[in-house]
Design an enzyme around this catalytic site. Structure first.
Site, PDB file in Angstrom:
ATOM      1  N   ASP A 538      27.431 -26.671  64.486  1.00  0.00           N
ATOM      2  CA  ASP A 538      29.008 -26.843  64.125  1.00  0.00           C
ATOM      3  C   ASP A 538      29.396 -25.440  64.308  1.00  0.00           C
ATOM      4  O   ASP A 538      28.830 -24.539  64.641  1.00  0.00           O
ATOM      5  CB  ASP A 538      29.040 -27.188  62.455  1.00  0.00           C
ATOM      6  N   ASP A 552      15.489 -31.711  69.481  1.00  0.00           N
ATOM      7  CA  ASP A 552      13.945 -31.583  69.539  1.00  0.00           C
ATOM      8  C   ASP A 552      13.425 -32.552  70.648  1.00  0.00           C
ATOM      9  O   ASP A 552      12.524 -32.510  71.128  1.00  0.00           O
ATOM     10  CB  ASP A 552      13.117 -31.619  68.390  1.00  0.00           C
ATOM     11  N   GLU A 613       4.127 -25.585  91.167  1.00  0.00           N
ATOM     12  CA  GLU A 613       5.073 -25.780  90.142  1.00  0.00           C
ATOM     13  C   GLU A 613       5.702 -24.529  89.608  1.00  0.00           C
ATOM     14  O   GLU A 613       7.013 -24.383  89.662  1.00  0.00           O
ATOM     15  CB  GLU A 613       4.284 -26.681  89.003  1.00  0.00           C
TER      16      GLU A 613
HETATM   17  C1  DGJ Z   1      12.054 -27.409  64.691  1.00  0.00           C
HETATM   18  C2  DGJ Z   1      12.667 -26.726  66.038  1.00  0.00           C
HETATM   19  O1  DGJ Z   1      13.771 -27.648  66.406  1.00  0.00           O
HETATM   20  C3  DGJ Z   1      11.536 -26.771  67.069  1.00  0.00           C
HETATM   21  O2  DGJ Z   1      12.132 -26.337  68.350  1.00  0.00           O
HETATM   22  C4  DGJ Z   1      10.436 -25.548  66.716  1.00  0.00           C
HETATM   23  O3  DGJ Z   1      11.010 -24.500  66.532  1.00  0.00           O
HETATM   24  C5  DGJ Z   1      10.058 -26.016  65.089  1.00  0.00           C
HETATM   25  N1  DGJ Z   1      11.152 -26.532  64.360  1.00  0.00           N
HETATM   26  C6  DGJ Z   1       9.190 -25.050  64.476  1.00  0.00           C
HETATM   27  O4  DGJ Z   1       8.545 -25.322  63.155  1.00  0.00           O
END
Ligand code: DGJ
Length: 730
Positions: A538, A552, A613
């Protein structure tokens, strides 16, 4: 001066380069909203506001038997309660006598140069070159002695208007706020408007949704203690016909990281009201005599040029007037590699140095040590809160580890999750009362961690001391600041029963104080925000961090939608984007093209990559740096909509002077013997000639924008293309 008060008509008009916003101190000193949209010059828009006898809509007592003036049917600048307006209110206050009335009349106004700031909450700011003016309008209710101050910031060149609100208790006893909205905007006719919002979930943040206005309250908000994965504090109200390039769009972006609410209500007369501010859920805030409450700032923009026009206003403004970090424009962001998906918590100093060495071959400049380096932290059941280096893992100590990385010619970054504590931690054992747990109840479990009571001073001080100590102990270049659960068990052990309704907001105030004391005191460190991906992406967070982890979910095909949705309001230079092992069938080249839409980096075990790679990665990192001035400073265009059926997703960055552009395409689907596809560019100079990827052949901007580039379809699925367009001559 961009703010004009007309003594005769009692109108106040805010002017930006292309827009006007008008209000009026009208009948009986009620503050009416008259207009927001394309510039109207000196026009008095009061002629728009009609008055009729509206059955069952109340009239103020002072109108006596005249029945034509009802607040229920008048456009208002700050809607209130118990005044005959039955639509959604901007304020719900419980007065000292227990009544719920607020009859605020315009009392005073003040126009000043420069941009106002709030004492307790982050705000956008004016740079030296900006013309910014501020307006304060005071509403006062003489019976309750409650003052409401409406604040406006006008950025003329940027076409941006901000709003915020303050409530001051000038009475003799306590009052309680149950609802306070930062912005209220009434449209005289909203029946043909749509609402666009950015709902999502963990791993799929900020997907785009559009709904027509119908006669009820459309509510968008979060009650998770953070702005959340599920909704974003941003929305657009637009014409039903509005599209990417055409149509009228109003944007509302709230600078707040906690519970928020936006309500768009289409009323019985097709008038549309939009209010936005702190979510009233479990919000009950006491103001003792003399006390002031500040509501967060909302940043508003209007464009006649569709979603692109609106996005450009936000991108330009948020790139320059939101975050003071030197990484915004003075220092280039480094290509990083993060240890999380490489090793999760299973690493030691030796492993990290190995990853760094391999990453060095890939053109990586910064190694980030993610979760797992502190306390007892081999899995997510323990250790949070113990911000001391675990020397069983980092055997050489942090200082030495950073030295080793620096000796490789690389920089070092570290991860924190300051707001959380594990039950299995020394911090929890020493201070169980610092955790948010309601007495007599067990806390809701979420990733086996509990939130700290960030409203408490000693908690804030502990975090400031501990984190600053780590940051000052070694040559730390970057910090990833994470939070990995929604808040429940809202409780503070130091507040009395009647003040527990303040905890959600006090948590956020405490968090901002901690961030002020850590982030703003370390101007040389690059901070990146994170919340289990992009769960707190935000503008208030972007006031502190120039970049935020989008999600993630690193699958590059999912990322196309994630980047698309995020870009509606947030500039692509804020979007944390990495190449990882996710997306098994997607070539490394394509992953790089997708990650280059954002801050670019790696999230994999570099030691597992072959030499070939690694060399490919090196080329990609170099390309990222080569195109940095285009992707970080240029205008961003969404060329296709990945939420619609189609075979390709394309986007484009164009430098402000239109001399260069990077047009990216990912082939997401290939039908057998299908039609030839063309991607049409945007934002080029139609008359100029451009080379494509340095080739000899030149094409005019007009051809590239109107006929497009043919995309070779004889390629494997999930292939990607990057077209670097360079203007020839002047
Ligand atoms: C959630 C994050 O989005 C990840 O990239 C990683 O840092 C984990 N937490 C670690 O616990």
């Amino acid at each position: 001066m961009a703010i004009i008060f007309n003594e005769q008509t009692k109108t106040i008009t805010l002017h930006t380069k292309n827009t006007s916003y008008q209000m009026k101190i009208g009948n009986l000193s009620y503050l009416l909203h008259l207009y927001y949209g394309p510039s109207i010059g000196d026009e008095d828009m009061n002629y728009q506001v009609m008055q009729y006898d509206r059955g069952f809509s109340g009239n103020p007592y002072e109108s006596r038997n005249a029945r034509t003036f009802s607040l229920d049917a008048q456009p208002q600048e700050f809607s209130t309660q118990q005044q005959g307006d039955f639509r959604t209110a901007s304020i719900e206050v419980v007065n000292t006598d227990g009544s719920y009335s607020y009859h605020g009349k315009a009392l005073d106004y003040k126009i000043s140069q420069g941009k106002y700031q709030l004492d307790t909450l982050p705000c956008v700011f004016a740079n030296d070159k900006d013309t910014a003016d501020s307006l304060e309008i005071t509403l006062f209710d003489p019976v309750s002695s409650v003052k409401v101050v409406l604040l406006y910031g006008v950025f003329e060149e940027a076409d941006i208007i901000t709003r915020a609100v303050k409530v001051v208790n000038q009475g003799q006893g306590s009052i309680h706020l149950r609802k306070i909205m930062s912005v209220c905007l009434d449209f005289l006719n909203g029946a043909d408007m749509d609402l666009v919002s950015l709902p999502g979930r963990y791993g799929q943040e900020r997907q785009v949704e559009r709904q027509p206005m119908t006669h009820h309250i459309h509510a968008i908000g979060s009650v998770r203690g953070s702005s959340s994965h599920q909704q974003n504090p941003f929305l657009i109200l637009c014409d039903r016909e509005a599209s990417e390039d055409y149509g009228r769009c109003y944007g509302f972006s709230l600078m707040y990281s906690g519970n928020f609410l936006a309500e768009a209500e289409l009323d019985q007369y097709d008038q549309l009201r939009l209010v936005m501010g702190i979510n009233p859920k479990q919000f009950y805030y006491e103001l003792k005599p003399g006390e002031t409450f500040e509501g967060p700032e909302a940043v508003m923009a209007f464009s006649e040029h569709g979603f692109t026009g609106l996005s450009h206003l936000y991108h330009d403004f948020y790139r320059t007037n939101l975050c003071r970090s030197k990484f915004v424009k003075d220092v280039q962001r480094p290509v990083l590699i993060n240890s999380w998906e490489a090793a999760f918590m299973d690493f030691d100093d030796v492993k990290l140095v190995e990853i760094a060495k391999a990453a060095k071959n890939m053109g990586v400049e910064l190694l980030v040590m993610d979760d797992g380096w502190f306390g007892k932290r081999d899995d997510d059941n323990s250790g949070l809160g113990d911000w001391f280096v675990n020397e069983n893992k980092i055997k050489c100590g942090l200082h030495k580890l950073v030295e080793q990385i620096n000796q490789l010619g690389m920089k070092f970054g570290i991860w924190f999750e300051p707001e959380m504590v594990s039950e299995d931690s020394d911090l929890y054992r020493a201070h169980p009362d610092w955790a948010m747990e309601i007495p007599g109840r067990h806390a809701v479990r979420s990733r086996n961690q509990i939130a700290l009571d960030m409203s408490r001073l000693e908690v804030q001080d502990y975090l400031i001391e501990r984190i600053n100590a780590i940051l000052d102990d070694a040559n730390i270049y970057y910090v990833k600041w994470d939070i990995n659960r929604s808040l429940a068990d809202i409780w503070s052990n130091v507040l009395p029963a009647e003040k527990q309704g303040e905890v959600y907001h006090r948590y956020i105030l405490g968090l901002y104080r901690v961030m002020d004391e850590i982030i703003l005191t370390h101007p040389d460190i690059l901070f990146e925000g994170c919340s289990g991906g992009g769960g707190r992406y935000d503008p208030a967070m972007l006031h502190y961090y120039p970049q935020y982890w989008v999600s993630d979910n690193n699958n590059p095909i999912d990322r196309l939608k994630l980047h698309y949705g995020t870009s509606f309001v947030y500039p692509t230079c804020t979007m944390g984007a990495h190449i990882s092992d996710s997306g098994k069938f997607v070539p490394l080249e394509t992953k790089a093209v997708v990650a280059m839409c954002g801050t670019f980096g790696y999230e994999l075990d570099a030691t597992h990559l072959s030499k070939k790679e690694q060399e490919l990665c090196k080329k990609q990192s170099d390309l990222f740096r080569k195109y940095y001035h285009i992707t970080f400073e240029g205008d961003f265009y969404r060329l296709t909509n990945p939420f619609k059926p189609g075979n390709m997703t394309a986007w484009q960055h164009v430098t402000k002077d239109k001399r260069e552009s990077l047009l990216s395409v990912v082939v997401t689907n290939l039908t057998f013997n299908g039609p030839q596809e063309y991607i049409r560019a945007k934002g080029l100079d139609p008359k100029a000639m451009y080379s494509v990827n340095g080739g000899k052949e030149l094409h005019s901007g007009s051809a590239l924008m109107n006929a497009g580039l043919p995309i070779n379809r004889e390629v494997p699925e999930y292939s990607a293309f990057q077209f670097h367009l360079a203007r020839k001559g002047k």
